[in-house]
Write an enzyme that holds these catalytic residues in place. Structure first.
Site, short mmCIF file in Angstrom:
data_model
loop_
_atom_site.label_atom_id
_atom_site.label_comp_id
_atom_site.label_asym_id
_atom_site.label_seq_id
_atom_site.Cartn_x
_atom_site.Cartn_y
_atom_site.Cartn_z
N ARG A 104 -2.66 -6.90 0.76
CA ARG A 104 -3.56 -6.51 2.00
C ARG A 104 -4.93 -7.24 1.89
O ARG A 104 -5.35 -7.38 0.63
CB ARG A 104 -3.77 -5.00 1.19
CG ARG A 104 -4.99 -4.59 2.00
CD ARG A 104 -5.35 -2.95 1.93
NE ARG A 104 -4.35 -2.33 2.74
CZ ARG A 104 -4.42 -0.91 3.03
NH1 ARG A 104 -5.42 -0.37 2.58
NH2 ARG A 104 -3.40 -0.35 3.87
N HIS A 131 -1.30 -4.08 10.61
CA HIS A 131 -0.83 -3.12 9.89
C HIS A 131 0.62 -2.99 10.16
O HIS A 131 0.80 -1.55 10.39
CB HIS A 131 -1.80 -2.00 9.79
CG HIS A 131 -1.73 -1.29 8.59
ND1 HIS A 131 -0.97 -1.40 7.47
CD2 HIS A 131 -2.13 0.15 8.15
CE1 HIS A 131 -1.01 -0.60 6.45
NE2 HIS A 131 -1.77 0.27 6.95
N ASP A 219 -7.39 5.87 15.21
CA ASP A 219 -7.65 5.49 13.85
C ASP A 219 -9.47 5.31 13.98
O ASP A 219 -10.17 5.68 14.89
CB ASP A 219 -7.45 3.78 13.79
CG ASP A 219 -7.47 3.33 12.59
OD1 ASP A 219 -7.82 4.20 11.39
OD2 ASP A 219 -7.36 1.87 12.26
N ARG A 288 5.48 6.63 4.74
CA ARG A 288 5.20 4.97 4.11
C ARG A 288 5.81 4.88 3.16
O ARG A 288 6.52 3.56 2.88
CB ARG A 288 3.56 5.05 3.75
CG ARG A 288 2.57 5.15 4.89
CD ARG A 288 2.49 3.91 5.86
NE ARG A 288 2.52 2.81 5.08
CZ ARG A 288 1.07 2.32 4.89
NH1 ARG A 288 0.01 2.91 5.12
NH2 ARG A 288 1.04 1.35 4.24
N1 NVA Z 1 -8.17 0.14 10.90
C1 NVA Z 1 -8.32 0.70 9.44
C2 NVA Z 1 -6.80 1.11 9.01
C3 NVA Z 1 -6.84 1.76 7.52
C4 NVA Z 1 -5.48 2.07 7.03
C5 NVA Z 1 -8.82 -0.35 8.63
O1 NVA Z 1 -8.41 -1.41 8.64
O2 NVA Z 1 -9.55 -0.07 7.86
N1 CP Z 2 -2.99 4.19 6.19
C1 CP Z 2 -3.08 3.11 5.05
O1 CP Z 2 -2.67 2.12 5.05
O2 CP Z 2 -4.23 4.03 4.05
P1 CP Z 2 -4.59 3.37 2.77
O3 CP Z 2 -5.52 2.29 3.33
O4 CP Z 2 -5.06 4.59 2.05
O5 CP Z 2 -3.48 2.65 2.29
#
Ligand code: NVA
Ligand code: CP
Length: 304
Positions: A104, A131, A219, A288
């Site tokens: 990530r 994602h 989102d 997930r």
């Molecule tokens: N768009 C959000 C998704 C989090 C799971 C982010 O990148 O923070």
């Molecule tokens: N949806 C998701 O990826 O959540 P986290 O940021 O908690 O991993």
């Protein structure tokens, strides 16, 4: 055999993605019936987190443990990644010691550079652009509740962010229509939109996008790394909240999804988020776990 990575939904063919979704549904049943096999015995997953996480970390780590493997949490704060060791060097070292890596990070190119130097499969666990793991869980969730998503209509309401870009890839790979509404200046990736123009429409009108949709999804207005834009975005995204009124324009029995974490009364009303007749966000979060176990098994088998 070449190493298979999962840096975007486009790294697997539509048939392979369908295989992973079906496997995820099967592995979920196996877990519920307490008949999981230790298919990852002796295997180690390296988990690199340059951004925060709850769902992603817990699902990957729990998933490895449940199938007999081990997961290592690696953060820039306490590895040499945070002290400037090049990503290419980190990839060559870490991938000689573990069997798979999830990352990530910020730029998609960082995940791509890591994968280019890795000896083992690399999974994108969120970048600024995509994602894809979340989309596996989302497609699994839709399939479980409503059957195949092929030919259906999905509405994306809000920021043209990493989730929105991933929904465009999903429309291409799973063959459904996607109606996007975002405020002017917050559109998704233009190249992707152009590529998917036969399946994806873009407007600045949430009602137009939600009309006739079998699934409405959104989102947060400000993603990780955009916290300083939060106040400005709250103004720019006025009118882009998904709530019962907006859902009334969608198809009968339309579902609501959100990758979470959610900001109640911003992008979604608290009443809709908690309305379990419509909102499937907790199933989505649970999936997930199952979808990523299936993905890891697929990548390990396809790369060996
Ligand atoms: N768009 C959000 C998704 C989090 C799971 C982010 O990148 O923070
Ligand atoms: N949806 C998701 O990826 O959540 P986290 O940021 O908690 O991993």
């Amino acid at each position: 055999m070449a190493i298979r990575h999962f840096l975007s939904l486009r790294d697997l063919s539509p048939a392979e993605l369908e295989q992973v979704i079906n496997l995820a549904i099967e592995m979920k049943a196996a877990k519920l019936e307490d008949r999981q096999e230790p298919v990852f015995a002796g295997k180690v997953l390296g988990m690199i987190f340059e951004k925060s996480s709850t769902r992603t970390r817990v699902s990957f780590e729990a998933g490895m443990a449940q199938l007999g493997g081990h997961a290592l949490f690696l953060s820039p704060n306490d590895t040499q990644l945070g002290r400037g060791e090049p990503i290419e060097d980190s990839a060559r070292v870490i991938s000689r010691m573990v069997d798979m890596v999830m990352i990530r990070t910020h730029g998609q190119e960082i995940a791509e550079r890591f994968a280019a130097y890795s000896r083992v499969p690399v999974i994108n666990a969120l970048t600024d652009k995509y994602h894809p793991c979340q989309l596996l869980a989302d497609i699994q969730t839709f399939t479980e509740h409503r059957g195949s998503i092929k030919g259906k209509t999905v509405a994306w309401i809000g920021d043209g962010n990493n989730m929105c870009n991933s929904w465009i890839n999903a429309a291409i790979q799973f063959d459904f229509n996607l109606q996007i509404a975002c405020p002017a200046g917050y559109e998704p990736c233009a190249d992707l939109l152009a590529e998917a123009s036969n399946l994806v429409s873009l407007s600045h009108n949430p009602v137009e996008a939600a009309t006739g949709a079998h699934l409405v999804t959104t989102d947060v207005f400000a993603s990780m790394g955009q916290e300083q834009e939060q106040q400005e975005r709250l103004q720019k995204f006025a009118g882009f909240q998904v709530n019962h009124e907006l859902m009334s324009h969608a198809a009968d029995r339309a579902l609501f999804m959100h990758c979470l974490p959610a900001h109640r009364e911003e992008e979604v009303s608290a009443a809709l988020l908690e309305d379990t007749e419509i909102s499937v966000v907790w199933d989505e979060a649970e999936n997930r776990l199952h979808a990523q176990k299936a993905l890891m098994l697929f990548l390990m088998q396809a790369s060996s």
